[in-house]
Design a protein around this motif. Structure first.
Motif, PDB file in Angstrom:
ATOM      1  N   THR A 156     -43.584 -63.601  17.928  1.00  0.00           N
ATOM      2  CA  THR A 156     -43.252 -62.209  18.259  1.00  0.00           C
ATOM      3  C   THR A 156     -44.011 -61.790  19.513  1.00  0.00           C
ATOM      4  O   THR A 156     -44.961 -62.469  19.926  1.00  0.00           O
ATOM      5  N   ASN A 203     -45.954 -58.376  20.899  1.00  0.00           N
ATOM      6  CA  ASN A 203     -46.460 -57.063  20.468  1.00  0.00           C
ATOM      7  C   ASN A 203     -46.992 -56.280  21.655  1.00  0.00           C
ATOM      8  O   ASN A 203     -48.135 -56.507  22.088  1.00  0.00           O
ATOM      9  N   ILE A 258     -41.593 -54.104  16.687  1.00  0.00           N
ATOM     10  CA  ILE A 258     -41.818 -55.545  16.789  1.00  0.00           C
ATOM     11  C   ILE A 258     -40.640 -56.294  16.174  1.00  0.00           C
ATOM     12  O   ILE A 258     -40.520 -56.400  14.949  1.00  0.00           O
ATOM     13  N   GLY A 274     -40.663 -59.101  13.418  1.00  0.00           N
ATOM     14  CA  GLY A 274     -42.081 -58.934  13.107  1.00  0.00           C
ATOM     15  C   GLY A 274     -42.508 -59.669  11.848  1.00  0.00           C
ATOM     16  O   GLY A 274     -43.616 -60.203  11.773  1.00  0.00           O
ATOM     17  N   HIS A 286     -47.990 -64.181  16.271  1.00  0.00           N
ATOM     18  CA  HIS A 286     -47.869 -62.926  17.004  1.00  0.00           C
ATOM     19  C   HIS A 286     -48.643 -63.007  18.315  1.00  0.00           C
ATOM     20  O   HIS A 286     -49.811 -63.379  18.322  1.00  0.00           O
ATOM     21  N   VAL A 294     -50.214 -60.602  20.926  1.00  0.00           N
ATOM     22  CA  VAL A 294     -50.589 -59.189  20.848  1.00  0.00           C
ATOM     23  C   VAL A 294     -51.386 -58.773  22.079  1.00  0.00           C
ATOM     24  O   VAL A 294     -52.387 -59.428  22.429  1.00  0.00           O
ATOM     25  N   LYS A 349     -49.964 -65.116  11.685  1.00  0.00           N
ATOM     26  CA  LYS A 349     -49.833 -64.437  10.385  1.00  0.00           C
ATOM     27  C   LYS A 349     -50.675 -65.174   9.350  1.00  0.00           C
ATOM     28  O   LYS A 349     -51.401 -64.565   8.568  1.00  0.00           O
TER      29      LYS A 349
END
Lengths: 593, 593
Positions: A160, A162, A196, A199, A209, A211, A232
């Motif tokens: 992802t 972010n 997101i 997400g 992620h 970020v 995660k």
């Protein structure tokens, strides 16, 4: 329910007849002969129409759901994702070292159109993963690459991006998410990120992620932003999965469309993160792949328009309503099909001339990216950087308009969800917003890209149009009249707008910025005009060469003439608007709105 | 959640400063002085913003539900409907004999904009009732009027219009619903109707369905269509309610928007119906009120655009993002508000100049309807008949575009449902479709209205523009340059398009029809240009007269200049498209789409 047919024939035309890719000299393109690309496109097309497309309405209807902190994707998504992985599609243009197939970006763009057209919400799961993997590939340490890339290239793990927080989107300098350095070299990430995409979900073992956050004590504003990898699930040294990280889903957003994709609020509560790239250079790292990402979003505008158009055609041929004013066309039926009516055709021609022109534009753009990356060609890089906001902004705006037109062909049936046409409109709407709202694209184009390297790249674009006209004119009077002359006129309009910005933007930058949106659109029209002139030239050559498929090439000429006669003249309107300057736009006091 | 402020001040400006209604000589207008209209508008505005608007999101979120054959409206709708009835609003322009207030159509149009802007789905329940009651008023027997109208004018009973069937919408000649004559003079109605707005609900004691059907044994096609009154619950001779009629709800459609309105599939299974008007003259009866109904839908385009615009302005002033390139505007804050950015202003000015121009256009149109009906003025009737497809088609297309622009100002927040901006877009979308899809409006305009009475009404329109320019020019150089000259240019473009149709439509009607959509839009622009020239003239007069509110009138001039400089030049593009003729539109074989 709508249907979807992969437009592989048209793609082959663009790749080979128009762009002549295998002879282009771009590194890696020599293996892209007709048979090879046909095999790849047909296979991807099959997956699109047989597996992804039937789940498009399912995803829209069911949406994603959050239960006890776990996100569940719509029925069938998980199986389809397995098939996508089994086919090796997510790693199509990724390095072989990490399990990819190392094909040019061009091929993943062509394939991506079909995935997006058949199921935009689904395709985003791997799309975001591709973006995150690309950033790790460009900025990660060897250890980071080894830890994350093999599983991301295969989509065993997804990724992802972010960026956005509740109070900041475009202006990321306002960001509040913070990163506290730890003794072991990692960081504790704390903050909330919104919008997101992908997400969280139930289709991958882990989610990586990326970020953006501010390292505590670092510089103010955008100069203090760094990029972090926040898995995660923590990854052990041996590559196995360890404990859950302190990242959780706050909620899934209710959206206008792309319901099959889980757009999450993500909460980072002292989550463990690892710096990706250099401290305080997070923006640079995040935006390394910006041209590709934005071209990819522009492609989504085309993709939704194409899918919607295909269904509008089917309906227009099938639905009987009224009679042709010039004479009955379906005497055995109670009425003639919609397609006999001039205004229905006007709409279908708008759509057809857009999607085919946009496809050529996107694929040409992808060749520039390959040339820039694979041949380290700075001119190609400069040109595609200039064209990127045009591709993103123009194609998503126009693509959306085309989904609205396709929906309109259905009359009342376009408004009810049963026929699926509303979904194309609702799904296409997001592409005008994410990856930089289109107003920001226009600002990027006029406020930054035009002047890059002293305006060298925009001059190169004009030279390219000029050379094309010069070398293509003179052989065929009709072609010159229908294609070359309109292209010249439109290109002159665009130059006049650029000139206006130069002459008036100095004393007041708002004279340029107030016209930025119009400039982006007129630039888009000139690019599609150029594409149509190139396609028409290729079609003429095929017809002159005695092609066995004259209908296909004649249709190209007819469709191109429509674009040149009916769409391209928009440049004059945009120029008039631009030349009215900043005053009409800026002179009302803010309080009086 | 969005907010809504009733634009009563702007309405007062149009009614009195621009249209000068109380001195216009239109029957019934002499009582419409500033105080009177202010009182009506303020009261309706209060109901809109305080009662209807808060239920707008509720209606969208909850939708209607069908349980055991009964349709339930969203929470709060029933109470609000009672308040609407208590205020006497549904009967505002209905005859006093049946409990109405007999105010001009103009007033119900102004009030209707606010109702529609604050809650389109809700307002349709009474809107459809108004349409059905109008048809009974025009075509019903005295007994029918006495039986139905008092309860419909008060909205104790509501009404519906049943035209569409699964296989036919625009082409109603294909209709299959049949009416079998009974010995007692009634008919048994059998068939299925779809897309029936307000088809069933829990807010009224009875629902009076007006149903188009073919009397068995009558003429083929559209000439065999008759109109019937089919009450949901039979009405006894003493006016009390009797048995349920054989009409039921098949299902509620899932739609893109207007979820608060129950769009039903209605099944008529030998339901008892009563002929309304003459046998086989159903289309005429149904369309008597067409101008009003279509003007009302055009008004919905404006209404959704106005509501969306208001919220875009609030967000643009509130949201801090980036800095003004010409100098920081909010030095104490972390960033400047969005409204400093030229492209955000460009979008807001597009919206503002549209909504204010459209409001003037709609209200002017309503005065023509009053003049036509109340003074039996055939010229006014001819002119409004000509302008009706323009009002419907242009204002709903543009209104929709403006909701999309307003949504865009919100960036990602515009795409999630939480902020309510998606709803404006989704709700506005239907207005382009129902009451005759906009392509049908264009066909009506070019294929029928232009030539009506030998082209007399379009000539009258051009004369009107010409006279206005003549009597308004010469007093103020800036006004002439900014308003009169652009209006003349645009009007000439429109005339040139009309001339093109005359010269080329004879030999091939497709030369006209292929340009019909562009003609509708260029006509709309000329009308809004005329409105802005009129509004600017009125604003100048107020400023010259030493108004106590110079900001309001100056803003009118500034906004008008924007329209003339940035929007009106679209006529040249439409003309170029029209003059390219039928060939680009029609020459592709249907098989090659």
């Amino acid at each position: 329910m709508p249907s979807y047919t992969a437009p592989t024939k048209d793609m082959q035309f663009v790749l080979h007849d128009v762009l002549n890719i295998s002879a282009s000299g771009i590194p890696g393109y020599d293996e892209l002969d007709r048979d090879f690309t046909a095999a790849v496109l047909e296979e991807a097309g099959k997956l699109s129409s047989e597996v992804l497309h039937p789940l498009n309405v399912v995803g829209d209807t069911e949406g994603c759901r959050l239960e006890n902190g776990v996100v569940y994707t719509p029925s069938g998504f998980k199986d389809a994702f397995e098939q996508m992985k089994d086919g090796g599609w997510p790693g199509l243009d990724m390095p072989e070292d990490f399990g990819g197939q190392a094909l040019p970006y061009l091929m993943s763009t062509a394939v991506g159109e079909m995935f997006s057209a058949s199921n935009q919400a689904f395709t985003m799961y791997q799309g975001l993963t591709h973006g995150a993997a690309s950033a790790i590939l460009a900025h990660g340490s060897d250890a980071q690459k080894q830890t994350y890339l093999p599983n991301m290239v295969s989509c065993k793990w997804t990724g992802t991006m972010n960026l956005t927080e509740p109070h900041c989107g475009t202006d990321l300098g306002l960001m509040r998410t913070k990163a506290e350095p730890q003794a072991d070299g990692s960081y504790k990430i704390t903050g909330q990120k919104i919008f997101i995409s992908a997400g969280d979900h139930d289709m991958a073992e882990n989610i990586v992620h990326l970020v953006l956050a501010k390292i505590v004590g670092g510089p103010e504003g955008i100069k203090g932003v760094s990029l972090f990898i926040v898995p995660k699930v923590m990854v052990n040294d041996d590559g196995s999965l360890g404990e859950r990280n302190a990242v959780s889903v706050g909620k899934i957003e209710e959206k206008m469309g792309i319901h099959g994709n889980s757009t999450c609020v993500m909460n980072y509560d002292g989550a463990t993160g690892f710096l990706l790239g250099q401290e305080h250079k997070g923006m640079r790292a995040m935006f390394t792949m910006m041209n590709e990402a934005r071209l990819g979003v522009g492609m989504q505008g085309l993709a939704q328009a194409e899918a919607a158009y295909q269904n509008a055609v089917i309906y227009a041929k099938d639905r009987l309503q009224g009679r042709d004013v010039t004479g009955v066309k379906n005497p055995d039926g109670p009425a003639d099909p919609l397609i006999v009516h001039p205004d229905i055709r006007r709409s279908l021609m708008d759509q057809k001339s857009f999607t085919e022109g946009a496809r050529a534009f996107i694929l040409w753009g992808a060749t520039l990216i390959d040339q820039a990356h694979r041949a380290e060609d700075k001119d190609a890089d400069g040109l595609i950087s200039l064209l990127t906001p045009v591709i993103k902004g123009f194609l998503t705006d126009q693509g959306y308009d085309m989904t609205v037109q396709a929906q309109q062909v259905y009359g009342g049936h376009g408004y009810i969800e049963e026929w699926g046409m509303s979904q194309y409109t609702r799904d296409a709407r997001i592409a005008m917003i994410y990856e930089g709202a289109n107003g920001v694209q226009a600002l990027d184009l006029v406020g930054r890209k035009l002047a890059t390297d002293g305006g060298k790249h925009v001059m190169a674009f004009f030279d390219l149009v000029k050379s094309f006209c010069k070398e293509s004119a003179g052989a065929d009077e009709a072609y010159d009249r229908d294609f070359i002359e309109p292209l010249k006129t439109a290109s002159k309009d665009l130059q006049a707008a650029g000139m206006y910005f130069m002459q008036n933007g100095m004393k007041n930058p708002n004279n340029a910025l107030a016209g930025s949106y119009d400039f982006m659109h007129m630039f888009g029209h000139v690019c599609l005009g150029l594409m149509w002139a190139r396609m028409a030239k290729a079609a003429r050559a095929a017809l002159d060469g005695g092609t066995s498929d004259p209908d296909f090439y004649s249709a190209k000429l007819t469709t191109g003439r429509y674009y040149m006669a009916r769409r391209l003249p928009a440049t004059a309107l945009h120029l008039a608007r631009i030349q009215s300057g900043a005053d009409p736009v800026m002179s009302l006091d803010a309080e009086l709105f």
